[in-house]
Write a protein that holds these residues in place. Structure first.
Motif, PDB file in Angstrom:
ATOM      1  N   GLN A   1      14.758   0.917  14.021  1.00 18.21           N
ATOM      2  CA  GLN A   1      14.351   2.240  14.466  1.00 18.21           C
ATOM      3  C   GLN A   1      14.769   2.477  15.913  1.00 18.21           C
ATOM      4  O   GLN A   1      15.013   1.543  16.668  1.00 18.21           O
ATOM      5  CB  GLN A   1      12.825   2.395  14.369  1.00 18.21           C
ATOM      6  CG  GLN A   1      12.352   2.821  12.992  1.00 18.21           C
ATOM      7  CD  GLN A   1      12.729   4.244  12.628  1.00 18.21           C
ATOM      8  OE1 GLN A   1      13.338   4.961  13.405  1.00 18.21           O
ATOM      9  NE2 GLN A   1      12.381   4.652  11.422  1.00 18.21           N
ATOM     10  N   VAL A   2      14.852   3.735  16.268  1.00 18.83           N
ATOM     11  CA  VAL A   2      15.212   4.148  17.621  1.00 18.83           C
ATOM     12  C   VAL A   2      14.089   4.999  18.186  1.00 18.83           C
ATOM     13  O   VAL A   2      13.586   5.914  17.510  1.00 18.83           O
ATOM     14  CB  VAL A   2      16.530   4.945  17.619  1.00 18.83           C
ATOM     15  CG1 VAL A   2      16.824   5.495  18.997  1.00 18.83           C
ATOM     16  CG2 VAL A   2      17.689   4.078  17.124  1.00 18.83           C
ATOM     17  N   GLN A   3      13.682   4.713  19.407  1.00 19.61           N
ATOM     18  CA  GLN A   3      12.681   5.526  20.100  1.00 19.61           C
ATOM     19  C   GLN A   3      13.357   6.223  21.274  1.00 19.61           C
ATOM     20  O   GLN A   3      14.189   5.635  21.969  1.00 19.61           O
ATOM     21  CB  GLN A   3      11.520   4.669  20.606  1.00 19.61           C
ATOM     22  CG  GLN A   3      10.690   4.033  19.505  1.00 19.61           C
ATOM     23  CD  GLN A   3      11.341   2.786  18.914  1.00 19.61           C
ATOM     24  OE1 GLN A   3      11.860   1.958  19.655  1.00 19.61           O
ATOM     25  NE2 GLN A   3      11.306   2.659  17.592  1.00 19.61           N
ATOM     26  N   LEU A   4      12.972   7.472  21.491  1.00 16.29           N
ATOM     27  CA  LEU A   4      13.548   8.289  22.559  1.00 16.29           C
ATOM     28  C   LEU A   4      12.435   8.832  23.440  1.00 16.29           C
ATOM     29  O   LEU A   4      11.443   9.369  22.921  1.00 16.29           O
ATOM     30  CB  LEU A   4      14.344   9.449  21.961  1.00 16.29           C
ATOM     31  CG  LEU A   4      15.470   9.088  20.990  1.00 16.29           C
ATOM     32  CD1 LEU A   4      16.025  10.341  20.340  1.00 16.29           C
ATOM     33  CD2 LEU A   4      16.568   8.328  21.715  1.00 16.29           C
ATOM     34  N   VAL A   5      12.614   8.726  24.743  1.00 17.69           N
ATOM     35  CA  VAL A   5      11.629   9.246  25.695  1.00 17.69           C
ATOM     36  C   VAL A   5      12.340  10.127  26.710  1.00 17.69           C
ATOM     37  O   VAL A   5      13.218   9.656  27.434  1.00 17.69           O
ATOM     38  CB  VAL A   5      10.884   8.106  26.414  1.00 17.69           C
ATOM     39  CG1 VAL A   5       9.908   8.694  27.427  1.00 17.69           C
ATOM     40  CG2 VAL A   5      10.145   7.231  25.402  1.00 17.69           C
ATOM     41  N   GLU A   6      11.948  11.412  26.731  1.00 13.51           N
ATOM     42  CA  GLU A   6      12.554  12.359  27.659  1.00 13.51           C
ATOM     43  C   GLU A   6      11.752  12.432  28.949  1.00 13.51           C
ATOM     44  O   GLU A   6      10.548  12.184  28.966  1.00 13.51           O
ATOM     45  CB  GLU A   6      12.618  13.767  27.056  1.00 13.51           C
ATOM     46  CG  GLU A   6      13.384  13.895  25.764  1.00 13.51           C
ATOM     47  CD  GLU A   6      12.487  14.088  24.577  1.00 13.51           C
ATOM     48  OE1 GLU A   6      12.912  14.717  23.588  1.00 13.51           O
ATOM     49  OE2 GLU A   6      11.333  13.625  24.634  1.00 13.51           O
ATOM     50  N   SER A   7      12.433  12.849  30.009  1.00  3.14           N
ATOM     51  CA  SER A   7      11.766  13.131  31.282  1.00  3.14           C
ATOM     52  C   SER A   7      12.619  14.127  32.051  1.00  3.14           C
ATOM     53  O   SER A   7      13.793  14.340  31.727  1.00  3.14           O
ATOM     54  CB  SER A   7      11.578  11.848  32.095  1.00  3.14           C
ATOM     55  OG  SER A   7      12.830  11.250  32.385  1.00  3.14           O
ATOM     56  N   GLY A   8      12.004  14.737  33.053  1.00  2.00           N
ATOM     57  CA  GLY A   8      12.754  15.605  33.949  1.00  2.00           C
ATOM     58  C   GLY A   8      12.508  17.086  33.793  1.00  2.00           C
ATOM     59  O   GLY A   8      13.065  17.884  34.548  1.00  2.00           O
ATOM     60  N   GLY A   9      11.701  17.492  32.829  1.00  2.00           N
ATOM     61  CA  GLY A   9      11.416  18.906  32.698  1.00  2.00           C
ATOM     62  C   GLY A   9      10.527  19.406  33.816  1.00  2.00           C
ATOM     63  O   GLY A   9      10.057  18.640  34.655  1.00  2.00           O
ATOM     64  N   GLY A  10      10.310  20.723  33.833  1.00  2.00           N
ATOM     65  CA  GLY A  10       9.439  21.295  34.845  1.00  2.00           C
ATOM     66  C   GLY A  10       9.653  22.775  35.001  1.00  2.00           C
ATOM     67  O   GLY A  10      10.264  23.426  34.153  1.00  2.00           O
ATOM     68  N   LEU A  11       9.129  23.291  36.114  1.00  3.66           N
ATOM     69  CA  LEU A  11       9.222  24.714  36.440  1.00  3.66           C
ATOM     70  C   LEU A  11      10.230  24.897  37.561  1.00  3.66           C
ATOM     71  O   LEU A  11      10.179  24.194  38.574  1.00  3.66           O
ATOM     72  CB  LEU A  11       7.855  25.232  36.869  1.00  3.66           C
ATOM     73  CG  LEU A  11       7.780  26.660  37.406  1.00  3.66           C
ATOM     74  CD1 LEU A  11       8.156  27.658  36.310  1.00  3.66           C
ATOM     75  CD2 LEU A  11       6.377  26.936  37.944  1.00  3.66           C
ATOM     76  N   VAL A  12      11.145  25.833  37.361  1.00  2.96           N
ATOM     77  CA  VAL A  12      12.173  26.092  38.369  1.00  2.96           C
ATOM     78  C   VAL A  12      12.450  27.579  38.410  1.00  2.96           C
ATOM     79  O   VAL A  12      12.284  28.280  37.407  1.00  2.96           O
ATOM     80  CB  VAL A  12      13.454  25.282  38.045  1.00  2.96           C
ATOM     81  CG1 VAL A  12      14.084  25.741  36.745  1.00  2.96           C
ATOM     82  CG2 VAL A  12      14.446  25.339  39.184  1.00  2.96           C
ATOM     83  N   GLN A  13      12.883  28.067  39.557  1.00  2.00           N
ATOM     84  CA  GLN A  13      13.247  29.474  39.671  1.00  2.00           C
ATOM     85  C   GLN A  13      14.645  29.715  39.098  1.00  2.00           C
ATOM     86  O   GLN A  13      15.484  28.793  39.062  1.00  2.00           O
ATOM     87  CB  GLN A  13      13.218  29.914  41.130  1.00  2.00           C
ATOM     88  CG  GLN A  13      11.814  30.033  41.710  1.00  2.00           C
ATOM     89  CD  GLN A  13      11.822  30.651  43.094  1.00  2.00           C
ATOM     90  OE1 GLN A  13      12.782  30.525  43.842  1.00  2.00           O
ATOM     91  NE2 GLN A  13      10.732  31.337  43.442  1.00  2.00           N
ATOM     92  N   ALA A  14      14.883  30.924  38.679  1.00  2.00           N
ATOM     93  CA  ALA A  14      16.206  31.289  38.179  1.00  2.00           C
ATOM     94  C   ALA A  14      17.263  30.962  39.229  1.00  2.00           C
ATOM     95  O   ALA A  14      17.063  31.196  40.426  1.00  2.00           O
ATOM     96  CB  ALA A  14      16.245  32.775  37.834  1.00  2.00           C
ATOM     97  N   GLY A  15      18.373  30.396  38.759  1.00  2.00           N
ATOM     98  CA  GLY A  15      19.429  29.970  39.663  1.00  2.00           C
ATOM     99  C   GLY A  15      19.318  28.527  40.096  1.00  2.00           C
ATOM    100  O   GLY A  15      20.263  27.974  40.669  1.00  2.00           O
ATOM    101  N   GLY A  16      18.182  27.909  39.810  1.00  2.00           N
ATOM    102  CA  GLY A  16      17.958  26.526  40.197  1.00  2.00           C
ATOM    103  C   GLY A  16      18.538  25.539  39.207  1.00  2.00           C
ATOM    104  O   GLY A  16      19.208  25.916  38.232  1.00  2.00           O
ATOM    105  N   SER A  17      18.251  24.262  39.473  1.00  2.00           N
ATOM    106  CA  SER A  17      18.797  23.178  38.654  1.00  2.00           C
ATOM    107  C   SER A  17      17.706  22.196  38.262  1.00  2.00           C
ATOM    108  O   SER A  17      16.704  22.033  38.966  1.00  2.00           O
ATOM    109  CB  SER A  17      19.882  22.416  39.435  1.00  2.00           C
ATOM    110  OG  SER A  17      20.967  23.250  39.767  1.00  2.00           O
ATOM    111  N   LEU A  18      17.928  21.547  37.129  1.00  2.00           N
ATOM    112  CA  LEU A  18      17.089  20.442  36.678  1.00  2.00           C
ATOM    113  C   LEU A  18      17.987  19.433  35.977  1.00  2.00           C
ATOM    114  O   LEU A  18      19.030  19.793  35.426  1.00  2.00           O
ATOM    115  CB  LEU A  18      16.029  20.907  35.670  1.00  2.00           C
ATOM    116  CG  LEU A  18      14.786  21.627  36.183  1.00  2.00           C
ATOM    117  CD1 LEU A  18      13.951  22.123  35.004  1.00  2.00           C
ATOM    118  CD2 LEU A  18      13.953  20.717  37.075  1.00  2.00           C
ATOM    119  N   ARG A  19      17.549  18.179  35.987  1.00  2.00           N
ATOM    120  CA  ARG A  19      18.251  17.156  35.219  1.00  2.00           C
ATOM    121  C   ARG A  19      17.271  16.492  34.267  1.00  2.00           C
ATOM    122  O   ARG A  19      16.256  15.937  34.711  1.00  2.00           O
ATOM    123  CB  ARG A  19      18.910  16.105  36.107  1.00  2.00           C
ATOM    124  CG  ARG A  19      19.814  15.164  35.298  1.00  2.00           C
ATOM    125  CD  ARG A  19      20.586  14.195  36.152  1.00  2.00           C
ATOM    126  NE  ARG A  19      19.801  13.013  36.460  1.00  2.00           N
ATOM    127  CZ  ARG A  19      20.331  11.808  36.683  1.00  2.00           C
ATOM    128  NH1 ARG A  19      21.649  11.644  36.619  1.00  2.00           N
ATOM    129  NH2 ARG A  19      19.566  10.791  36.989  1.00  2.00           N
TER     130      ARG A  19
END
Length: 115
Positions: A1-19
């Motif tokens: 089996q494979v387990q996946l864990v995401e991170s890095g989401g959040g709140l940002v203003q338009a025009g901004g960046s996230l990874r």
């Protein structure tokens, strides 16, 4: 089996960046493709970007030129660099992996872009 864990989401203003990051564990040797999907409220889950074992990529038309998917095979991690974010990018983003044993999903991470 494979387990996946995401991170890095959040709140940002338009025009901004996230990874976003997605770390895979378990039977990672069997992973072929990895990608990101998103689902906005009241909408179907849609493909955002995919990267194959050899490194080739595909993007949804709506994110081309703004988002970049990359993969560190040594760390079993896939990234989604999101630039010039728009309010319509607001959604829960899910990591996906296709392996020899089937299809695997992460739990999702919320991305909210304010106008």
């Amino acid at each position: 089996q494979v387990q996946l864990v995401e991170s890095g989401g959040g709140l940002v203003q338009a025009g901004g960046s996230l990874r976003l990051s997605c770390a895979a564990s378990g039977s990672t040797f069997s992973i072929k493709n990895m990608g990101w999907y998103r689902q906005a409220p009241g909408k179907q889950r849609e493909l955002v970007a995919v990267i194959r074992w050899g490194g080739s990529t595909n993007y949804a038309d709506s994110v081309k030129g703004r988002f970049t998917i990359s993969r560190d095979n040594a760390k079993n991690t896939v990234y989604l660099q999101m630039n010039t974010l728009k309010p319509e990018d607001t959604a829960v983003y899910y990591c996906h992996a296709a392996s020899l044993s089937g299809s695997h999903w992460g739990q999702g991470t919320q991305v909210t872009v304010s106008s």
